[in-house]
Design an enzyme around this catalytic site. Structure first.
Site, mmCIF file in Angstrom:
data_model
loop_
_atom_site.group_PDB
_atom_site.id
_atom_site.type_symbol
_atom_site.label_atom_id
_atom_site.label_comp_id
_atom_site.label_asym_id
_atom_site.label_seq_id
_atom_site.Cartn_x
_atom_site.Cartn_y
_atom_site.Cartn_z
ATOM 1 N N GLY A 14 -24.073 -15.421 -13.815
ATOM 2 C CA GLY A 14 -23.473 -14.289 -13.100
ATOM 3 C C GLY A 14 -23.236 -13.128 -14.061
ATOM 4 O O GLY A 14 -22.731 -13.327 -15.156
ATOM 5 N N ARG A 75 -29.927 -17.379 -12.662
ATOM 6 C CA ARG A 75 -29.514 -18.769 -12.897
ATOM 7 C C ARG A 75 -30.825 -19.559 -12.871
ATOM 8 O O ARG A 75 -31.408 -19.758 -11.812
ATOM 9 C CB ARG A 75 -28.557 -19.240 -11.802
ATOM 10 C CG ARG A 75 -27.289 -18.370 -11.704
ATOM 11 C CD ARG A 75 -26.248 -19.010 -10.807
ATOM 12 N NE ARG A 75 -25.196 -18.097 -10.420
ATOM 13 C CZ ARG A 75 -24.118 -17.803 -11.151
ATOM 14 N NH1 ARG A 75 -23.969 -18.358 -12.333
ATOM 15 N NH2 ARG A 75 -23.199 -16.977 -10.702
ATOM 16 N N ASP A 106 -20.466 -20.848 -19.474
ATOM 17 C CA ASP A 106 -20.716 -22.124 -20.165
ATOM 18 C C ASP A 106 -21.985 -22.821 -19.694
ATOM 19 O O ASP A 106 -22.569 -23.596 -20.453
ATOM 20 C CB ASP A 106 -19.484 -23.040 -20.169
ATOM 21 C CG ASP A 106 -18.889 -23.229 -18.807
ATOM 22 O OD1 ASP A 106 -19.526 -22.822 -17.818
ATOM 23 O OD2 ASP A 106 -17.781 -23.800 -18.736
ATOM 24 N N ASP A 130 -14.829 -14.914 -14.985
ATOM 25 C CA ASP A 130 -13.913 -16.002 -14.603
ATOM 26 C C ASP A 130 -12.885 -16.377 -15.677
ATOM 27 O O ASP A 130 -11.911 -17.065 -15.373
ATOM 28 C CB ASP A 130 -14.711 -17.268 -14.248
ATOM 29 C CG ASP A 130 -15.673 -17.050 -13.100
ATOM 30 O OD1 ASP A 130 -15.437 -16.140 -12.290
ATOM 31 O OD2 ASP A 130 -16.677 -17.794 -13.013
ATOM 32 N N ASP A 132 -13.122 -18.580 -17.806
ATOM 33 C CA ASP A 132 -12.997 -20.041 -17.744
ATOM 34 C C ASP A 132 -13.675 -20.747 -18.919
ATOM 35 O O ASP A 132 -14.065 -21.912 -18.797
ATOM 36 C CB ASP A 132 -13.556 -20.555 -16.401
ATOM 37 C CG ASP A 132 -15.032 -20.226 -16.234
ATOM 38 O OD1 ASP A 132 -15.572 -19.409 -17.015
ATOM 39 O OD2 ASP A 132 -15.656 -20.771 -15.307
HETATM 40 O O1 F6P Z 1 -19.131 -16.953 -12.530
HETATM 41 C C1 F6P Z 1 -18.995 -15.706 -11.946
HETATM 42 C C2 F6P Z 1 -18.952 -15.817 -10.444
HETATM 43 O O2 F6P Z 1 -18.821 -14.524 -9.903
HETATM 44 C C3 F6P Z 1 -17.873 -16.749 -9.897
HETATM 45 O O3 F6P Z 1 -16.608 -16.161 -9.867
HETATM 46 C C4 F6P Z 1 -18.445 -17.073 -8.543
HETATM 47 O O4 F6P Z 1 -17.988 -18.342 -8.101
HETATM 48 C C5 F6P Z 1 -19.911 -17.108 -8.779
HETATM 49 O O5 F6P Z 1 -20.156 -16.379 -9.972
HETATM 50 C C6 F6P Z 1 -20.748 -16.521 -7.674
HETATM 51 O O6 F6P Z 1 -22.088 -16.694 -8.003
HETATM 52 P P1 F6P Z 1 -23.298 -16.021 -7.226
HETATM 53 O O7 F6P Z 1 -23.343 -14.574 -7.589
HETATM 54 O O8 F6P Z 1 -24.477 -16.763 -7.727
HETATM 55 O O9 F6P Z 1 -23.030 -16.202 -5.767
#
Ligand code: F6P
Length: 323
Positions: A14, A75, A106, A130, A132
């Site tokens: 992301g 991703r 991560d 996040d 995290d």
């Molecule tokens: O990790 C960043 C994030 O925005 C999270 O807060 C969220 O759960 C996820 O990515 C959403 O991912 P995507 O853009 O693939 O829907």
């Protein structure tokens, strides 16, 4: 000292505001140290599909203030398989790249580990809204995301107040509640939910709203972290239990966009420059981090084995100040 001559940089997972500042820092620090720098587009996919281009000082001019990532991100499922990892490393070697800086969360660090195992020196930078990542007190994008969310919550509050409603507002954070707690305190929410603490007992939220209404509070804000689950259902149950008209709002991806705050630009720049220093020093499988007031680095294996909790003080503070 190693013989690093050419480095690559990619953004993965992301996107997060401040990634461009980190890319700029990697490119400029690399060039200033006499290295060649290549941009790898669309994350690990760009390594697998050989979507790689040369970068010069002007490639990163006028980007420090921009949201998103000029290198694009993805991703990449192929990078989770050994064949994809080997191909990525082989393609890096084919492009003459000796070291790579990976900017991401991560999940992206695991790809960095695999590149390192396949002979490409790799340094990771924590880039995720996040917050995290356990080894670091800061991740690029968090500050901007929180400020964006708070601005949205302030606007929702205006209409919630006009209509004397309860607004359940869902913020991002995956399985972590850092964004939710910061938003809750900043917006004076009645209740802030964090997955790390939430036990599924909605009666605490409902009782709080009823008690606050009794003392004259005529609108209510509940901040739900996405990791706690369905905001629409929660709003319906609050309305049913309290008789107060309730609405759910999911702020969503707008939290990932927008111009990075100064904090994200500065941390992005510092992380990027440090990552290049580590590559030049011959290091690999490291992650840069901010800990106890210093920019430091950790072995990625040990960084990934660390765990992180939400700050208990912040968790209690939000709920304490909204009595
Ligand atoms: O990790 C960043 C994030 O925005 C999270 O807060 C969220 O759960 C996820 O990515 C959403 O991912 P995507 O853009 O693939 O829907």
């Amino acid at each position: 000292m190693s013989e690093i001559k050419t480095i690559g940089v990619l953004t993965s997972g992301g996107d997060a505001p401040g990634m461009n500042a980190a890319i700029r820092a990697v490119v400029r620090a690399g060039l200033n140290n006499g290295l060649k720098v290549k941009g790898i587009h669309r994350g690990y996919l760009g390594l697998i599909e050989e979507d790689i281009s040369d970068m010069n000082t002007m490639s990163v001019s006028d980007i420090i203030h921009r949201g998103g990532t000029i290198l694009n991100s993805s991703r990449c499922l192929e990078m989770m398989k050994p064949e994809g990892q080997k191909l990525a490393a082989d393609n890096a070697r084919k492009a003459g790249i000796d070291g790579i800086v990976v900017i991401g969360g991560d999940g992206s660090f695991k790809g960095a580990q695999r590149l390192s195992e396949n002979g490409i020196n790799t340094i990771a930078i924590p880039g995720t809204i996040d917050l995290d990542i356990a080894c670091t007190e800061y991740t690029i994008g968090f500050d901007t995301a929180v400020n964006t969310a708070v601005e949205a919550i302030d606007k929702i509050r205006d209409t919630s107040a006009s209509h004397e409603r309860c607004s359940v507002i869902e913020v991002m954070g995956r399985t972590a509640g850092h964004i939710a707690l910061w938003c809750g305190i900043s917006s004076g929410a009645d209740f802030s939910m964090a997955p790390e603490r939430y036990d599924g007992d909605e009666s605490k939220i409902i009782d709080k709203i009823i008690n606050r209404r009794k003392v004259g509070k005529m609108h209510h804000i509940v901040i739900n972290a996405e990791g706690c689950g369905d905001s629409y259902g929660l709003a319906e149950r609050i309305e049913k239990a309290t008789g107060i008209e309730s609405r759910a709002n999911i702020i969503g991806h707008m939290q990932r966009g927008g111009n990075p705050t100064a904090r994200d630009r500065v941390y992005g720049s510092a992380f990027g420059a440090k990552a290049v220093d580590l590559l030049i020093a011959g290091m690999t499988n490291r992650v840069v981090a901010y800990k106890d007031g210093e920019f430091v680095d950790y072995d990625i294996d040990s960084a990934l084995s660390m765990t992180k909790d939400v700050d208990q003080l912040l968790y209690e503070l939000g709920n304490r100040l909204s009595r």
